[in-house]
Design an enzyme around this catalytic site. Structure first.
Site, PDB file in Angstrom:
ATOM      1  N   TYR A   1      37.618  27.978  -9.211  1.00  0.00           N
ATOM      2  CA  TYR A   1      37.637  26.599  -8.896  1.00  0.00           C
ATOM      3  C   TYR A   1      38.714  25.846  -9.022  1.00  0.00           C
ATOM      4  CZ  TYR A   1      35.064  22.570  -7.495  1.00  0.00           C
ATOM      5  OH  TYR A   1      34.642  21.269  -7.012  1.00  0.00           O
TER       6      TYR A   1
ATOM      7  N   LYS B   1      14.390  38.356   6.555  1.00  0.00           N
ATOM      8  CA  LYS B   1      15.594  38.755   7.392  1.00  0.00           C
ATOM      9  C   LYS B   1      16.750  39.056   6.420  1.00  0.00           C
ATOM     10  CE  LYS B   1      16.178  39.344  11.878  1.00  0.00           C
ATOM     11  NZ  LYS B   1      15.147  40.008  12.931  1.00  0.00           N
TER      12      LYS B   1
END
Length: 751
Positions: A37, A92
Site C-alpha cells: 500500500y 460459481k
C-alpha cells in the site's frame, strides 16, 4: 439430516459462505506493507496510468472474473432476486477456483432493466479480466450479452446460454461417431426454446449440423413458419421456425435421430423414443428430473440408445463445469477481448477428443471403480478429470490467437506445462523429469506386465514418447487385455513362458549359485517370477530400467533386483526417497523404505545419492541430517550418528553441495531459525534434502507431511542401484507408474 439441512449447515458454518480473499504477497513486515500500500503502491499506479495494459502485469485483473447476476432465473428456482442468488454466485466462484485457479468476485445487482444492467456491468470493466453472466432470464439475457460483447473489451460469456451448448456439443460429436452418423445428416428435435435451447441449437450448427434439420418445440408445440408469420413466437425463436406442419413433441420425434431436452421432466414417453430413428441420441437435460429417465429410455429400444442427462448418478452427465472454468482460463491467459464462436468450437472439440483417451485411475475411483471407456456410456469426460484443464484451455487459447481475439501470443506447448503447475507443485516437478525422459527414451521393463494398470501405463509411456516400455508376462494375455481396454497400440512383450531363456537362467545361476540357488531353481525362477526375469533382463542390458512392486510387498519386490543387479560400484546401500511437494516448496525425504537402522556411513551414502536424485529434478541440493538434537545440544549414540555423517560429508572432496547436521526438523526448514539462531551452519538457506536418522522416523515423517501438511508425494524412488530400478507401492495409480518410469529413464540417461 436431509440434503437441505446439510446444505444450510455447510453454508452457515464459520466463516459463513464459501469464499474469502487471501493475499498473494508477503505482509509480515513494515516494508511489506509499504510495498503493498502507501507509499510503494504509487509506482504501479503510475505505470498503469501511462499504459492501461500494465494492469495485467501489476494487478490481479488477468486472473479475475466477475460473476454477475440479477437473480431473475436462478437454477430451477426462478426469479428469486439478487440477494437470494448470492449463494449460487459464490458457488460459481468455488468452481472457477477449484477447476481452473481463477479468482472471482460475485456481483449481485438488484436491477431488472436490461439497459441499466448493461451500463452497471460496463462500468466495472477496469476491475475484471472477464465477465461471466449468470442466471439472467430470457429473452433479456440475449440483449444483455450481445450489447456487452459489443461494448466491452474483455470476454463476456453467458454460461446459461453457451455452457450446455458446448458440453452437449462435445457429446453430440462423439455420439454421432458411435452411432455412425454424420452431423450434417442428423434430424434434431429440441424440447424447450429458452436461452439454453436456442444457443445450443445455434452451436450445433457451428459444429456442422444443418439448421434446416433442426425442429424446435416450445410449450405450444413445433415452432413453424406459420406460427412465426402470425407473431406467435419472439424474434429469437423465429430463427428456428420451419416450414413444416404443426404438431407437438410427439409428432416432431417420429423418425428423429437426436432429442435435446432443455425443458421439463417427464414429457417424453417410451413410445416416443420407440418412434425415433435407429440408434437414437437422447440428451434429456432437464434438472433435477430429465424429460425421460435414463433406464426408461434405454429399455424402450433393442438397439443402442445413447443417453445423456444433467444428473451425476447416470452416465454422460452434461455438466457446465466442464466448460466455463477452462474457457475463461484460456481466454484470460491470452488476454482475449471476447469469447467467440471459434473458441467455443475449440472447447467442444477438445472435450470430445479427451473422452476418447484412456481415463486416469483417480477419475475411475471417484466413480465407484467401474470401468470407464469410450462408448455409448462415456461420450464426454467426467467433471473431476484433471486433464480437462490442460486440454480445453490451450485449445481455447490457440483458437483465440488464430481468430484474432487474443491481445498476446503464447507458446501453447509451454502453456500446457504452466497449467499443470497450477494443479500442484508435483506436476511441475514431474514435468521437468518427463521432458528430460522424452529427449532420449529408454527401454523400461515392467515386471507385472499382465496387470491392467501396467498395460495402460505402457500405452501412455509409448504414446507420449517417455519410454519404450517392455511388458513382462504372457503375450496372449497382455495383447488381449490391451484390446479389451480399447488401447490402440501394439505392446512390446517379453514372455518368460515362451521360448527358451537359457541365458537368463544361466546368468541367474552364476550370480546366486553359492547363495542357495541351483541351476534348476534358477530356470524355474526365470520362468515363473517376472521380478527375477526383469532383473536379469536389465542386468544383461536387454532393458535399461526395471519397474516392479505394483502387486507385491515392497521387501519381496526389492529382493530380486538387489540380488541380481545390486548396488552401484561405489555404493554399498540402496535407499528409498520421497519427493514431497507443497504449494511453493519441495523437499526430498530419505530413507523412507529400505534401511532400518543406518549407521553414519549409510546416512552419508544416502545423502549423496539423494542429492544426485534432486539434481535430476533440476534442484540444487541443500542437505540436513535430522535428529532431535541441534548441533550437539544432546549427546548420545543416536545423535552422534547424523553428526558424524555430516562431518564425513563435509570432509569429502566429492561432495559439492552444502550439508550440515545434526539438526532438528524445524531448524532445517525454517530460515529464521537456521540463519538466525544457528548462523554458523553450513546451510545458508532451508534444506531441501532431509535425511532421517532411521527408517521408522523417515516413514512416519513423510506420511505426516502428506496427510497433515498437505504435501503431495512422488515415490518412493530407489537410489544407489547399479542400474535403474524403482519399486512401486502396491495399488499405485497409472500416473504413478508413468512418473516413476520417467524417473527411471532419466536415471538410465545418466548411466
Amino acid at each position: 439430516m436431509g440434503l437441505d439441512e446439510d446444505s444450510l449447515e455447510y453454508h452457515r458454518s464459520e466463516p459463513p459462505g464459501k469464499i474469502e480473499i487471501s493475499t498473494t504477497k508477503p505482509t509480515n513486515t513494515q516494508r511489506d506493507l509499504s510495498l503493498a500500500y502507501s507509499p510503494g503502491v504509487a509506482a504501479p499506479c503510475m505505470e498503469i496510468h501511462e499504459d492501461e495494459t500494465d494492469a495485467y502485469t501489476y494487478t490481479a485483473k488477468g486472473n479475475l472474473v466477475g460473476v454477475v447476476s440479477n437473480g431473475s432465473a436462478v437454477l430451477g428456482l426462478g426469479d428469486i432476486g439478487a440477494q437470494a442468488s448470492k449463494p449460487v454466485m459464490e458457488g460459481k466462484g468455488v468452481l472457477f477456483k477449484r477447476f481452473a485457479d481463477i479468482d472471482v468476485f460475485d456481483i449481485e445487482l438488484d436491477e431488472a432493466d436490461p439497459h441499466k444492467l448493461v451500463e452497471a456491468i460496463k462500468m466495472m470493466e477496469p476491475t475484471f479480466g472477464g465477465v461471466n453472466l449468470e442466471d439472467i432470464k430470457a429473452p433479456e439475457c440475449f440483449t444483455i450479452e450481445e450489447r456487452l460483447r459489443e461494448e466491452m473489451d474483455v470476454p463476456v460469456f453467458h454460461d446459461d446460454q453457451h455452457g450446455t451448448a458446448i458440453i452437449s456439443g462435445a457429446a453430440l460429436v462423439n455420439a454421432a461417431e458411435i452411432a455412425d452418423k454424420d452431423l450434417e445428416d442428423l434430424d434434431i428435435v429440441f424440447s424447450g426454446a429458452g436461452a439454453s435451447a436456442l444457443s445450443t441449437a445455434r452451436f450445433y450448427v457451428s459444429l456442422g449440423a444443418k439448421r434446416e434439420n433442426i425442429q424446435m418445440c416450445d410449450s405450444s408445440g413445433i415452432i413453424t413458419q406459420e406460427r412465426a408469420d402470425a407473431g406467435d413466437v419472439n424474434e429469437y425463436k423465429r430463427e428456428f421456425a420451419r416450414d413444416v406442419p404443426g404438431g407437438d413433441l410427439t409428432d416432431a420425434l417420429e423418425g428423429a435421430d437426436v432429442f435435446v431436452g432443455l425443458s421439463i421432466g417427464g414429457i417424453v414417453s417410451p413410445e416416443m423414443v420407440q418412434s425415433m430413428g435407429d440408434n437414437p441420441i437422447i440428451f434429456a437435460m432437464a434438472n433435477p428430473d430429465p424429460e425421460i429417465g435414463y433406464q426408461e429410455a434405454k429399455d424402450a429400444r433393442d438397439d443402442d440408445v445413447i443417453m445423456a442427462t444433467g444428473r451425476s448418478d447416470y452416465p454422460n452427465q452434461v455438466n457446465n463445469v466442464l466448460g466455463f472454468p477452462f474457457i475463461f482460463r484460456g481466454a484470460l491467459d491470452v488476454r482475449a477481448t471476447e469469447i467467440n464462436e471459434a473458441m467455443k468450437v475449440a472447447a467442444a472439440e477438445a472435450l470430445a477428443d479427451l473422452a476418447r483417451q484412456d481415463v486416469p485411475d483417480a477419475v475411475v475411483k471417484a466413480y465407484g471403480d467401474e470401468a470407464i471407456q469410450f462408448g455409448p456410456d462415456y461420450i464426454i469426460p467426467k467433471p473431476v478429470d484433471p486433464r480437462v484443464l490442460f486440454r480445453v484451455a490451450p485449445a481455447v487459447a490457440q483458437a483465440a490467437m488464430d481468430s484474432g481475439a487474443a491481445r498476446t501470443e503464447i507458446d501453447v506447448e509451454a502453456y500446457e506445462e504452466q497449467l499443470e503447475a497450477r494443479l500442484g507443485k508435483s506436476r511441475e516437478m514431474m514435468r521437468v523429469v518427463l521432458n528430460k525422459a522424452k529427449s532420449d527414451p529408454k527401454r523400461v521393463a515392467l515386471a507385472e506386465g499382465e496387470d491392467e494398470k501396467m498395460i495402460r501405463a505402457a500405452y501412455q509411456l509409448a504414446e507420449q514418447g517417455i519410454a519404450n516400455p517392455v511388458l513382462i508376462g504372457e503375450e496372449d494375455t497382455i495383447t488381449r487385455t490391451a484390446a479389451n481396454l480399447g488401447l490402440d497400440f501394439t505392446p512390446t512383450v517379453a514372455d518368460p513362458t515362451a521360448g527358451a531363456h537359457d541365458e537368463y537362467a544361466e546368468r541367474l545361476f552364476d550370480l546366486r549359485q553359492r547363495k542357495g540357488i541351483t541351476r534348476s531353481e534358477a530356470t524355474e525362477l526365470i520362468r515363473r517370477d517376472t521380478n527375477y526375469f526383469g532383473s536379469v533382463m536389465v542386468e544383461e542390458g536387454d532393458a535399461d530400467a526395471l519397474l516392479t512392486g505394483l502387486t507385491h510387498h515392497y521387501p519381496s519386490a526389492l529382493r530380486p533386483p538387489l540380488q541380481v543387479i545390486g548396488t552401484a560400484d561405489d555404493v554399498d546401500y540402496a535407499a528409498g526417497v520421497y519427493l514431497m511437494t507443497f504449494k511453493n516448496r519441495i523437499v526430498f525425504c530419505a530413507d523412507a523404505t529400505v534401511n532400518q537402522d543406518p549407521d553414519e556411513e549409510v546416512l552419508a551414502e544416502v545423502t549423496k545419492q539423494t542429492a544426485k536424485l534432486a539434481r535430476r529434478f533440476n534442484v540444487e541440493p541443500r542437505a540436513a541430517l535430522l535428529s532431535y538434537s541441534n548441533f550437539g545440544s544432546v549427546d548420545n549414540e543416536g545423535t552422534r550418528k547424523p553428526r558424524r555423517a555430516a562431518a564425513m560429508l563435509q570432509g569429502d572432496p566429492e561432495v559439492d553441495f552444502p550439508v550440515d547436521g545434526e539438526m532438528q526438523a524445524d531448524t532445517a526448514v525454517v530460515e529464521d531459525i537456521l540463519t538466525g539462531t544457528y548462523e554458523f551452519s553450513d546451510l545458508d538457506a532451508p534444506a531441501n534434502v532431509l535425511v532421517f536418522p532411521n527408517l521408522e522416523s523417515g516413514n512416519i515423517g513423510y506420511k505426516l507431511l502428506q496427510r497433515l501438511g498437505g504435501a503431495e508425494a512422488i515415490g518412493p524412488m530407489l537410489v544407489g542401484m547399479d542400474k535403474p530400478v524403482h519399486v512401486l507401492q502396491r495399488g499405485d495409480e497409472v500416473k504413478d507408474i508413468v512418473n516413476l518410469a520417467g524417473v527411471a529413464v532419466v536415471d538410465a540417461q545418466s548411466e
